[in-house]
Scaffold this motif. Structure first.
Motif, mmCIF file in Angstrom:
data_model
loop_
_atom_site.group_PDB
_atom_site.id
_atom_site.type_symbol
_atom_site.label_atom_id
_atom_site.label_comp_id
_atom_site.label_asym_id
_atom_site.label_seq_id
_atom_site.Cartn_x
_atom_site.Cartn_y
_atom_site.Cartn_z
ATOM 1 N N UNK A 1 -5.930 10.323 -34.267
ATOM 2 C CA UNK A 1 -5.011 10.612 -33.164
ATOM 3 C C UNK A 1 -3.717 9.807 -33.266
ATOM 4 N N UNK A 2 -2.650 10.365 -32.653
ATOM 5 C CA UNK A 2 -1.333 9.741 -32.790
ATOM 6 C C UNK A 2 -1.287 8.355 -32.144
ATOM 7 N N UNK A 3 -2.060 8.152 -31.065
ATOM 8 C CA UNK A 3 -1.986 6.822 -30.428
ATOM 9 C C UNK A 3 -2.587 5.749 -31.341
ATOM 10 N N UNK A 4 -3.573 6.135 -32.174
ATOM 11 C CA UNK A 4 -4.141 5.182 -33.139
ATOM 12 C C UNK A 4 -3.089 4.816 -34.182
ATOM 13 N N UNK A 5 -2.384 5.833 -34.644
ATOM 14 C CA UNK A 5 -1.333 5.623 -35.638
ATOM 15 C C UNK A 5 -0.247 4.706 -35.080
ATOM 16 N N UNK A 6 0.127 4.945 -33.815
ATOM 17 C CA UNK A 6 1.165 4.119 -33.187
ATOM 18 C C UNK A 6 0.740 2.666 -33.090
ATOM 19 N N UNK A 7 -0.520 2.448 -32.670
ATOM 20 C CA UNK A 7 -1.023 1.085 -32.560
ATOM 21 C C UNK A 7 -1.005 0.402 -33.932
#
Ligand code: G
Ligand code: G
Ligand code: MN
Length: 287
Positions: A244-250
């Motif tokens: 997921x994109x939020x994992x990538x952002x973190x």
């Protein structure tokens, strides 16, 4: 009280039945493996890896077995069976040979300049072979590649036994020019003190930690710690299982610049890999 006893017994029976089935399954896979290798029922899948600029930097090679009667056999099950029966030795050699041949073909067809190498999983029994380093070197040379085009993924668990021997072999492979990665990192018992002495190029953060980044503060702390450890030790760090994109952002915000996971792409056969990830992105070819 009777019922409790009965339930207890039933639970024991159920448990042993499942165990019994698993053992039978494991043994039948062990018996099928030699023929399967002879008949080339195996194939390689490739899962893309990217950097923070969304450039393709490589792929992990993942073995698949299409058994004529069983269909696709779960990789964790047949890898375990192969490890236990010793078939992992010829099978692992086959994987390295085919991976090298495939990479050579792709090099000739054209790869983006960002593409660095293929990563191959090495099982403990395969790694501990007396002549493993010589074998893998021969495969790379036969294909006309350089050792630094191959990344050898070993697991943290391998370091638990015979650490001296493992480290000696890692040093040898490192000197030969192979790229060394520690797979499923964080699940084992690596301590910072010996990690700093290992001839490693890369840590692969286990997907279990990545999965729960959004839910579990402990996992966020672990991921952040692994990233900072890698940075301090001058190692690359790649996150597995990014969905997921939020994992990538973190991950990006904490300084992890390499990623692999369904968010980008699933493991696919060679032809599909080339079409999707290389032909689909025709800019910046290097030959
Ligand atoms: O993607 P996948 O379901 O294939 O992987 C399941 C497990 O099997 C993972 O732990 C992965 O590391 C392992 N695995 C996949 N391919 C190989 C291989 O070629 N050799 C070894 N030793 N393990 C592999
Ligand atoms: O143990 P190792 O890290 O080699 O295992 C790789 C395994 O992870 C393979 O089975 C591969 O198919 C699987 N995998 C790769 N990306 C993802 C992902 O984003 N989510 C999940 N659940 N599994 C993934
Ligand atoms: Mn792996």
């Amino acid at each position: 009280m009777y019922r409790a006893k009965e339930e207890g017994r039933a639970t024991v029976r159920l448990f042993s039945k499942v165990m019994h089935e698993e053992i039978e399954q494991n043994l039948s896979l062990q018996m099928l493996l030699p023929g399967a290798l002879q008949e080339e029922q195996f194939m390689l899948y490739f899962q893309p890896q990217f950097n923070h600029r969304q450039e393709l930097i490589g792929a992990e090679v993942l073995l698949r077995w299409l058994e004529p009667n069983l269909g696709f056999v779960r990789p964790d099950l047949f890898i375990r069976a192969a490890e236990e029966s010793g078939q992992i030795v010829p099978l692992g050699d086959w994987v390295i040979k085919k991976a090298c041949e495939q990479l050579k073909q792709w090099c000739d067809m054209g790869l983006p300049t960002s593409f660095e190498r293929l990563a191959v999983n090495i099982s403990p029994r395969q790694f501990m072979l007396e002549d493993f380093a010589r074998r893998v070197e021969a495969r790379v040379e036969e294909a006309g590649l350089k050792p630094n085009q191959l990344e050898l993924e070993i697991t943290e668990g391998m370091l638990l036994t015979r650490l001296d021997q493992v480290v000696e072999k890692m040093r040898l492979l490192h000197e030969m020019g192979f790229y060394m990665a520690l797979d499923d990192f964080g699940t084992g018992y690596s301590s910072l003190s010996y990690l700093s002495t290992l001839p490693l190029h890369k840590l692969k953060i286990d997907q279990a930690f990545v999965r729960d980044i959004g839910r579990d503060k402990n996992d966020r702390v672990i991921v952040e710690t692994i990233i900072s450890m890698a940075n301090h030790l001058d190692m690359d760090v790649i996150a597995e299982g990014v969905e997921e994109s939020h994992q990538l952002e973190f991950l990006t915000s904490k300084g992890c610049n390499q990623y692999q996971g369904y968010y980008f792409g699933k493991p696919v056969p060679a032809e599909e890999f080339y079409q999707t990830w290389i032909e689909g992105k025709p800019q910046s070819k290097n030959n």
